[in-house]
Design a protein around this motif. Structure first.
Motif, PDB file in Angstrom:
ATOM      1  N   LYS A   4       0.517  -1.202   0.062  1.00  0.00           N
ATOM      2  CA  LYS A   4      -0.068   0.298  -0.202  1.00  0.00           C
ATOM      3  C   LYS A   4       0.839   0.960  -0.376  1.00  0.00           C
ATOM      4  CE  LYS A   4      -3.893   2.609   2.463  1.00  0.00           C
ATOM      5  NZ  LYS A   4      -4.823   2.327   3.738  1.00  0.00           N
ATOM      6  N   LYS A   5       0.628   2.601  -1.315  1.00  0.00           N
ATOM      7  CA  LYS A   5       1.349   3.511  -1.014  1.00  0.00           C
ATOM      8  C   LYS A   5       0.449   3.809   0.443  1.00  0.00           C
ATOM      9  CE  LYS A   5       1.941   3.968  -5.748  1.00  0.00           C
ATOM     10  NZ  LYS A   5       1.811   4.507  -7.065  1.00  0.00           N
ATOM     11  N   PRO A   6       1.925   4.769   1.165  1.00  0.00           N
ATOM     12  CA  PRO A   6       2.223   5.682   2.186  1.00  0.00           C
ATOM     13  C   PRO A   6       0.825   7.195   1.223  1.00  0.00           C
ATOM     14  CG  PRO A   6       4.515   5.254   2.090  1.00  0.00           C
ATOM     15  CD  PRO A   6       3.156   4.727   0.449  1.00  0.00           C
ATOM     16  N   SER A   7      -0.476   7.795   1.467  1.00  0.00           N
ATOM     17  CA  SER A   7      -1.080   8.302   1.885  1.00  0.00           C
ATOM     18  C   SER A   7      -0.313   9.839   1.720  1.00  0.00           C
ATOM     19  CB  SER A   7      -2.379   8.977   2.881  1.00  0.00           C
ATOM     20  OG  SER A   7      -1.808   8.905   4.276  1.00  0.00           O
ATOM     21  N   HIS A   8       0.810   9.942   2.047  1.00  0.00           N
ATOM     22  CA  HIS A   8       1.822  10.858   2.372  1.00  0.00           C
ATOM     23  C   HIS A   8       2.699  11.395   1.129  1.00  0.00           C
ATOM     24  CE1 HIS A   8       4.568   8.730   4.052  1.00  0.00           C
ATOM     25  NE2 HIS A   8       5.314   9.074   3.619  1.00  0.00           N
ATOM     26  N   THR A   9       2.618  10.199  -0.055  1.00  0.00           N
ATOM     27  CA  THR A   9       3.340  10.397  -1.047  1.00  0.00           C
ATOM     28  C   THR A   9       3.273  11.452  -1.793  1.00  0.00           C
ATOM     29  OG1 THR A   9       2.081   8.840  -2.567  1.00  0.00           O
ATOM     30  CG2 THR A   9       4.108   8.820  -1.288  1.00  0.00           C
ATOM     31  N   HIS A  10       4.121  11.883  -3.092  1.00  0.00           N
ATOM     32  CA  HIS A  10       3.399  13.355  -3.976  1.00  0.00           C
ATOM     33  C   HIS A  10       3.811  12.330  -5.282  1.00  0.00           C
ATOM     34  CE1 HIS A  10       7.233  13.751  -2.816  1.00  0.00           C
ATOM     35  NE2 HIS A  10       8.184  14.315  -3.782  1.00  0.00           N
ATOM     36  N   ASP A  11       3.386  12.700  -6.294  1.00  0.00           N
ATOM     37  CA  ASP A  11       3.908  12.886  -7.844  1.00  0.00           C
ATOM     38  C   ASP A  11       5.215  13.657  -8.151  1.00  0.00           C
ATOM     39  OD1 ASP A  11       4.191  12.406 -10.380  1.00  0.00           O
ATOM     40  OD2 ASP A  11       2.605  13.598 -10.966  1.00  0.00           O
ATOM     41  N   LEU A  12       6.070  12.739  -8.211  1.00  0.00           N
ATOM     42  CA  LEU A  12       7.577  12.940  -8.010  1.00  0.00           C
ATOM     43  C   LEU A  12       7.683  13.226  -9.642  1.00  0.00           C
ATOM     44  CD1 LEU A  12      10.596  12.105  -7.357  1.00  0.00           C
ATOM     45  CD2 LEU A  12      10.594  10.113  -9.298  1.00  0.00           C
ATOM     46  N   LEU A  13       6.966  13.304 -10.607  1.00  0.00           N
ATOM     47  CA  LEU A  13       7.410  14.083 -12.160  1.00  0.00           C
ATOM     48  C   LEU A  13       7.209  15.783 -11.458  1.00  0.00           C
ATOM     49  CD1 LEU A  13       5.799  11.177 -14.408  1.00  0.00           C
ATOM     50  CD2 LEU A  13       8.467  12.323 -13.351  1.00  0.00           C
ATOM     51  N   SER A  14       6.305  15.596 -10.623  1.00  0.00           N
ATOM     52  CA  SER A  14       5.827  17.379 -10.836  1.00  0.00           C
ATOM     53  C   SER A  14       6.429  18.413  -9.553  1.00  0.00           C
ATOM     54  CB  SER A  14       3.898  16.895  -9.652  1.00  0.00           C
ATOM     55  OG  SER A  14       4.633  17.189  -8.091  1.00  0.00           O
ATOM     56  N   ILE A  15       7.943  17.533  -9.098  1.00  0.00           N
ATOM     57  CA  ILE A  15       8.750  18.213  -8.811  1.00  0.00           C
ATOM     58  C   ILE A  15       9.804  18.536  -9.624  1.00  0.00           C
ATOM     59  CG2 ILE A  15      11.263  17.893  -7.484  1.00  0.00           C
ATOM     60  CD1 ILE A  15       9.318  16.046  -5.957  1.00  0.00           C
ATOM     61  N   PRO A  16       9.787  19.711  -9.376  1.00  0.00           N
ATOM     62  CA  PRO A  16      10.781  20.753 -10.146  1.00  0.00           C
ATOM     63  C   PRO A  16      12.469  19.757 -10.424  1.00  0.00           C
ATOM     64  CG  PRO A  16      10.056  22.317  -8.939  1.00  0.00           C
ATOM     65  CD  PRO A  16       9.661  20.780  -8.231  1.00  0.00           C
ATOM     66  N   TRP A  17      12.751  19.888 -12.288  1.00  0.00           N
ATOM     67  CA  TRP A  17      14.380  19.219 -12.263  1.00  0.00           C
ATOM     68  C   TRP A  17      15.154  19.756 -12.228  1.00  0.00           C
ATOM     69  CZ3 TRP A  17      13.979  14.712 -15.989  1.00  0.00           C
ATOM     70  CH2 TRP A  17      15.673  14.825 -16.896  1.00  0.00           C
ATOM     71  N   THR A  18      16.415  18.806 -11.391  1.00  0.00           N
ATOM     72  CA  THR A  18      16.995  19.297 -10.862  1.00  0.00           C
ATOM     73  C   THR A  18      18.237  18.730 -11.468  1.00  0.00           C
ATOM     74  OG1 THR A  18      17.421  17.809  -9.205  1.00  0.00           O
ATOM     75  CG2 THR A  18      16.824  19.671  -8.476  1.00  0.00           C
ATOM     76  N   PRO A  19      19.401  19.883 -11.754  1.00  0.00           N
ATOM     77  CA  PRO A  19      20.669  19.620 -12.556  1.00  0.00           C
ATOM     78  C   PRO A  19      20.730  18.393 -11.957  1.00  0.00           C
ATOM     79  CG  PRO A  19      21.106  21.237 -12.710  1.00  0.00           C
ATOM     80  CD  PRO A  19      19.973  21.453 -10.985  1.00  0.00           C
ATOM     81  N   PHE A  20      21.999  16.765 -12.591  1.00  0.00           N
ATOM     82  CA  PHE A  20      22.230  15.907 -12.001  1.00  0.00           C
ATOM     83  C   PHE A  20      23.600  16.189 -11.260  1.00  0.00           C
ATOM     84  CE2 PHE A  20      19.341  13.867 -15.306  1.00  0.00           C
ATOM     85  CZ  PHE A  20      19.021  12.835 -14.502  1.00  0.00           C
ATOM     86  N   VAL A  21      24.084  15.521 -10.587  1.00  0.00           N
ATOM     87  CA  VAL A  21      24.598  15.559  -9.529  1.00  0.00           C
ATOM     88  C   VAL A  21      25.751  14.943  -9.556  1.00  0.00           C
ATOM     89  CG1 VAL A  21      25.444  16.483  -6.888  1.00  0.00           C
ATOM     90  CG2 VAL A  21      24.513  17.567  -7.993  1.00  0.00           C
ATOM     91  N   ARG A  22      27.198  14.531  -9.344  1.00  0.00           N
ATOM     92  CA  ARG A  22      27.673  13.051  -9.371  1.00  0.00           C
ATOM     93  C   ARG A  22      27.943  13.112  -8.266  1.00  0.00           C
ATOM     94  NH1 ARG A  22      33.052  11.591 -12.820  1.00  0.00           N
ATOM     95  NH2 ARG A  22      32.966   9.112 -12.308  1.00  0.00           N
ATOM     96  N   CYS A  23      27.862  11.503  -7.737  1.00  0.00           N
ATOM     97  CA  CYS A  23      27.273  10.605  -6.731  1.00  0.00           C
ATOM     98  C   CYS A  23      28.570   9.888  -6.467  1.00  0.00           C
ATOM     99  CB  CYS A  23      26.029   9.609  -6.569  1.00  0.00           C
ATOM    100  SG  CYS A  23      24.681  11.373  -6.862  1.00  0.00           S
ATOM    101  N   GLU A  24      28.111   9.711  -5.410  1.00  0.00           N
ATOM    102  CA  GLU A  24      29.826   8.897  -4.944  1.00  0.00           C
ATOM    103  C   GLU A  24      29.723   6.869  -5.185  1.00  0.00           C
ATOM    104  OE1 GLU A  24      30.898   6.235  -0.400  1.00  0.00           O
ATOM    105  OE2 GLU A  24      31.433   8.593  -0.744  1.00  0.00           O
ATOM    106  N   GLN A  25      30.675   6.196  -5.838  1.00  0.00           N
ATOM    107  CA  GLN A  25      30.511   4.993  -6.710  1.00  0.00           C
ATOM    108  C   GLN A  25      30.427   4.122  -5.833  1.00  0.00           C
ATOM    109  OE1 GLN A  25      34.060   4.453  -8.455  1.00  0.00           O
ATOM    110  NE2 GLN A  25      33.589   3.479 -10.191  1.00  0.00           N
ATOM    111  N   ASP A  26      29.409   3.140  -6.025  1.00  0.00           N
ATOM    112  CA  ASP A  26      28.870   2.391  -5.068  1.00  0.00           C
ATOM    113  C   ASP A  26      29.490   1.042  -5.702  1.00  0.00           C
ATOM    114  OD1 ASP A  26      27.997  -0.169  -4.283  1.00  0.00           O
ATOM    115  OD2 ASP A  26      25.822   0.115  -5.609  1.00  0.00           O
ATOM    116  N   PRO A  27      30.199   0.349  -4.350  1.00  0.00           N
ATOM    117  CA  PRO A  27      31.160  -0.670  -4.295  1.00  0.00           C
ATOM    118  C   PRO A  27      30.501  -1.678  -5.702  1.00  0.00           C
ATOM    119  CG  PRO A  27      30.937   0.319  -2.134  1.00  0.00           C
ATOM    120  CD  PRO A  27      30.104   0.264  -3.691  1.00  0.00           C
TER     121      PRO A  27
END
Length: 167
Positions: A4-27
């Protein structure tokens, strides 16, 4: 059992787009560069050609909320921002014997050469936000509206021109 989805979730696609940031490498994935923005996590892996063909870039991406739908414009924007707007690639529909379908993860293989063109596909750019003759199209956000976005009048003229060519 369905989650069951939590009722407090929001639509991710409505969130403004932000620039990509490089993250720490995954081992667990040492060959990939990992990028994150407000909507997506992307693993970018460079593949050297081993058959005389061009070098490739494999993009493996997913929504942060792990939902299933990734709009076309978001897929294009991921490719444009991380690789370049003039590089071409494919999202392969593989033979069933090569299928990998284990999560809501999406894959694209991009040719690492902005001058390369596949010998198939459209030959010119046509973008619009108008809906004609029962077609549906999403409007562009103001901040992303392309300068060459065709108006309804321009789209109708283009369709007439194409119809005349076929006749």
């Amino acid at each position: 059992m369905k989650r069951k989805k939590p009722s407090h979730t929001h639509d991710l696609l409505s969130i403004p787009w932000t620039p990509f940031v490089r993250c720490e490498q995954d081992p667990r994935d040492p060959e990939s560069e990992i990028y994150l923005n407000s909507r997506y996590q992307v693993h970018l892996r460079r593949l050297k050609a081993n058959d005389g063909g061009p070098d490739l870039i494999h993009l493996s991406f997913r929504r942060l909320d792990r939902e299933i739908f990734v709009p076309y414009r978001d897929r294009m924007r991921i490719k444009d921002e991380l690789i370049g707007p003039e590089c071409e690639g494919v999202e392969l529909l593989p033979a069933r014997s090569r299928e990998v379908d284990t999560s809501n993860q999406f894959h694209a293989w991009i040719i690492d050469d902005p001058t390369f063109r596949f010998p198939f596909g459209f030959t010119k750019r046509v973008v619009t936000e108008v809906a004609l003759d029962g077609a549906r199209q999403e409007p562009w956000p103001d901040s992303e509206h392309p300068a060459d976005c065709l108006s309804e009048e321009e789209m109708r003229a283009l369709l007439q021109q194409e119809k005349r060519k076929r006749s």
